[in-house]
Design an enzyme around this catalytic site. Structure first.
Site, PDB file in Angstrom:
ATOM      1  N   GLU A 107      -3.177 -24.655   8.343  1.00  0.00           N
ATOM      2  CA  GLU A 107      -3.376 -23.415   9.221  1.00  0.00           C
ATOM      3  C   GLU A 107      -2.146 -23.695  10.099  1.00  0.00           C
ATOM      4  OE1 GLU A 107      -7.264 -25.676  11.840  1.00  0.00           O
ATOM      5  OE2 GLU A 107      -7.571 -26.039   9.036  1.00  0.00           O
ATOM      6  N   HIS A 158     -11.036 -18.630  18.939  1.00  0.00           N
ATOM      7  CA  HIS A 158     -10.848 -18.991  18.494  1.00  0.00           C
ATOM      8  C   HIS A 158     -10.263 -17.739  17.723  1.00  0.00           C
ATOM      9  CE1 HIS A 158     -10.302 -19.818  13.734  1.00  0.00           C
ATOM     10  NE2 HIS A 158     -10.797 -21.064  13.478  1.00  0.00           N
ATOM     11  N   ARG A 207      -2.950 -19.998  17.436  1.00  0.00           N
ATOM     12  CA  ARG A 207      -4.139 -19.737  17.645  1.00  0.00           C
ATOM     13  C   ARG A 207      -4.066 -18.341  18.684  1.00  0.00           C
ATOM     14  NH1 ARG A 207      -8.328 -24.197  16.565  1.00  0.00           N
ATOM     15  NH2 ARG A 207      -8.314 -24.110  14.155  1.00  0.00           N
ATOM     16  N   HIS A 237     -14.134 -21.136  21.788  1.00  0.00           N
ATOM     17  CA  HIS A 237     -13.415 -22.268  20.760  1.00  0.00           C
ATOM     18  C   HIS A 237     -13.347 -23.914  20.855  1.00  0.00           C
ATOM     19  CE1 HIS A 237     -13.812 -23.953  16.205  1.00  0.00           C
ATOM     20  NE2 HIS A 237     -12.360 -23.847  16.897  1.00  0.00           N
ATOM     21  N   ARG A 265      -4.023 -26.078  21.978  1.00  0.00           N
ATOM     22  CA  ARG A 265      -3.823 -27.318  20.994  1.00  0.00           C
ATOM     23  C   ARG A 265      -3.218 -26.421  19.801  1.00  0.00           C
ATOM     24  NH1 ARG A 265      -8.677 -28.412  17.388  1.00  0.00           N
ATOM     25  NH2 ARG A 265      -9.441 -26.510  17.924  1.00  0.00           N
TER      26      ARG A 265
HETATM   27  C1  SIN Z   1     -10.819 -23.671  11.757  1.00  0.00           C
HETATM   28  O1  SIN Z   1     -11.158 -23.636  11.055  1.00  0.00           O
HETATM   29  O2  SIN Z   1     -10.370 -22.684  12.290  1.00  0.00           O
HETATM   30  C2  SIN Z   1     -11.371 -24.112  13.330  1.00  0.00           C
HETATM   31  C3  SIN Z   1     -10.312 -25.752  12.949  1.00  0.00           C
HETATM   32  C4  SIN Z   1     -10.285 -26.567  14.251  1.00  0.00           C
HETATM   33  O3  SIN Z   1     -10.596 -25.605  15.528  1.00  0.00           O
HETATM   34  O4  SIN Z   1      -9.385 -27.036  14.468  1.00  0.00           O
END
Ligand code: SIN
Length: 541
Positions: A115, A240, A286, A347, A382
């Site tokens: 990610e 998010h 993010r 988020h 985060r």
């Molecule tokens: C996501 O799956 O994008 C959310 C996971 C997260 O907020 O850590």
């Protein structure tokens, strides 16, 4: 009637359940949850849980990624502790029966996702339903444990604080449990506990658009603040980048793991844009991606951008993201063939109740962890999938602390506590008084305290919130309490505290972007924003 339990756990997500399963070794545990057991953010988590689980990764890389994402505000000691405990906590989840996805035909190797902001594949997942798998697995363990009681439809109103009950001096204060409303008849009773744990999740409902479930009204942070605990860093609200944009979809998240598998953000004309904003492109952190999307939408006047993974084989997409694929399809979007319309949405709250390395708050016998807490792991932004990790690691830390303190705690006795006083409160006749304030707050916060902020707008919101706050205070004393009124009181306070922190930080860092101070200022602002209620009930930094 006063209810008594050794441990009172407020919240039934991964934090509360993990702690309860540990603490049952010491004594009785009562978990209260304001709706059904599964109504929590954990249940919705798609991406997974980050930890160092492959030879291509290292503790050092995970630590550096977390620190970089946190933009100078992480507590390095906490980051090191959490990252190093990651593999053992994942092993414990597996022992507890959680089924993660394994690499094809190899049950010794977890399939690891990637990610934004991660320099290695390290996200353990259960396809794209990780949270649901963890929540259901832990609930099953809890159901089999005779020392744990779960009370659904029970909502904590305020903490029971010894000095406020006339049972201690303010300088030697401690938490004795909480006043809890039973939704069946809206009666409020004291629930006494030797140790109280706040893990009520986040604050997404303060904003009009959020990926959070309806329970996310900041109850734990609000109760802790009113009780005199220190709270911190509430200006760092994570948006998010990719929430499904569809008139009928309520807050459906498109996991960042989709970008981890090669999806690209594109504009209406099909042009990829992230490379313009960051050299990490679509896998930037993010804060950067959400701001880039905000800027694209504002410049083009379009209502959304698009996420395109249609270049990947359809079979792979359906197998890796079955829930996202099916949900999009139910709205008429086939992600194997076309881009998904997306917008950012509130988020995750990176700040919260300030704790130490063991999850202890500034009030004795009161712990907090999970999204409710500010443990020092996340700093100003985060890192994706570090939240479930933080929850299980701190649940264990708190248990270790309680185990050490148990010989003293178990003999602490049960003082007589006062019942909840309703005074001359009447039944509320016009619920519109409450719903109107709810709506006003959520729109104000969305429009003026979002991804990009300014002193002028924040000041205007502060004034409007002050009026709403006065109104809510009157309702709280004049009317018999209902869940809606209790939550309204909490979101009002949270909105005010977020604005106070945002107005106080004269720089841009991580998730807090202030156009009046667009640069990071390490010399003056590399520090937490800490708030604590003062004797008059106002807050002071
Ligand atoms: C996501 O799956 O994008 C959310 C996971 C997260 O907020 O850590």
């Amino acid at each position: 009637m006063s209810y008594k339990t050794d441990f009172l756990v407020i919240g039934s997500g991964i934090s509360g359940l993990s702690f309860a399963l540990n603490a049952a070794e010491l004594g009785t545990v009562t978990i209260i949850t304001k709706k059904a057991k599964v109504d929590c953010a954990t249940n919705l988590a798609q991406g997974g849980i980050a930890a160092v689980l492959s030879p291509e990764d290292s503790f050092d890389l995970h630590i550096q990624d977390t620190l970089r994402s946190g933009d100078g505000l992480c507590n390095e000691e906490v980051v090191r502790m959490v990252v190093k405990n990651g593999p053992e906590r994942i092993a414990e989840l597996i022992r507890q029966g959680i089924s993660f996805t394994y690499a094809d035909n190899d049950y010794s190797r977890l399939d690891l996702g990637k990610e934004g902001g991660h320099s290695a594949r390290r996200v353990a997942h259960a396809q794209d339903l990780t949270g649901r798998e963890i929540e259901h697995g832990l609930l099953q363990q809890v159901a089999n444990n005779p020392r744990i009681t779960v009370l659904e439809n029970h909502l904590a109103v305020d903490l029971l604080i010894a000095s406020r009950a006339g049972l201690s001096r303010a300088d030697d204060d401690c938490c004795l449990g909480a006043y809890v409303l039973d939704r069946q008849d809206n009666s409020i009773s004291p629930y006494q506990a030797r140790v109280t744990i706040l893990c009520t999740g986040g604050v997404g409902k303060v904003y009009l658009y959020t990926t959070n479930p309806d329970i996310a009204t900041g109850d734990g942070i609000a109760m802790a603040y009113r009780a005199g605990a220190r709270v911190a860093n509430l200006e760092f609200v994570q948006f998010h980048p990719t929430c499904l944009y569809h008139p009928k979809a309520k807050n459906f998240l498109i996991s960042e793991a989709v970008r981890g598998e090669g999806a690209r953000l594109i504009d209406r004309k099909g042009r990829a844009f992230m490379d313009k904003y960051d050299k990490r492109g679509d896998l930037a952190t993010r804060d950067t991606v959400a701001r880039a999307i905000d800027s694209e939408m504002k410049n083009s006047g379009n209502e959304c951008v698009y996420l395109d993974i249609s270049h990947q084989p359809a079979d792979f997409i359906k197998k890796r993201f079955p829930n996202i694929y099916q949900t999009c399809l139910s709205y008429g979007i086939d992600m194997t063939r076309e881009p998904i319309p997306v917008v950012p949405a509130a988020h995750y709250m990176c700040g919260g109740v300030l704790t130490d390395l063991m999850g202890r708050t500034s009030i004795n016998n009161l712990f907090s962890f999970g999204e409710t807490a500010c443990t020092g792991l996340h700093g100003a932004n985060r890192l994706a999938s570090n939240s479930l990790l933080e929850a299980v690691v701190f649940a264990r830390q708190a248990f270790l602390q309680c185990r050490q303190d148990w010989p003293k705690l178990r003999n602490s006795g049960w003082p007589e506590v006062p019942p909840w006083s309703t005074g001359k409160a009447q039944k509320i006749e016009e619920c519109v008084l409450i719903s109107h304030n709810w709506d006003q707050i959520r729109r104000l916060m969305w429009n003026y305290v979002g991804i990009v902020r300014s002193i002028k707008r924040l000041t205007m919101v502060r004034e409007r919130l002050e009026l709403i706050g006065r109104d809510v205070k009157l309702h709280f004393h004049d009317f018999l309490l209902t869940p809606d009124l209790i939550e309204l009181r909490n979101i009002t306070l949270l909105a005010q505290l977020i604005v106070q922190c945002a107005l106080g930080r004269h720089e841009s860092r991580g998730l807090h972007y202030l156009i009046d101070f667009p640069k990071k200022d390490d010399r003056n602002w590399r520090k937490d924003s800490i708030l604590k209620i003062n004797m008059k009930g106002d807050s002071a930094q």
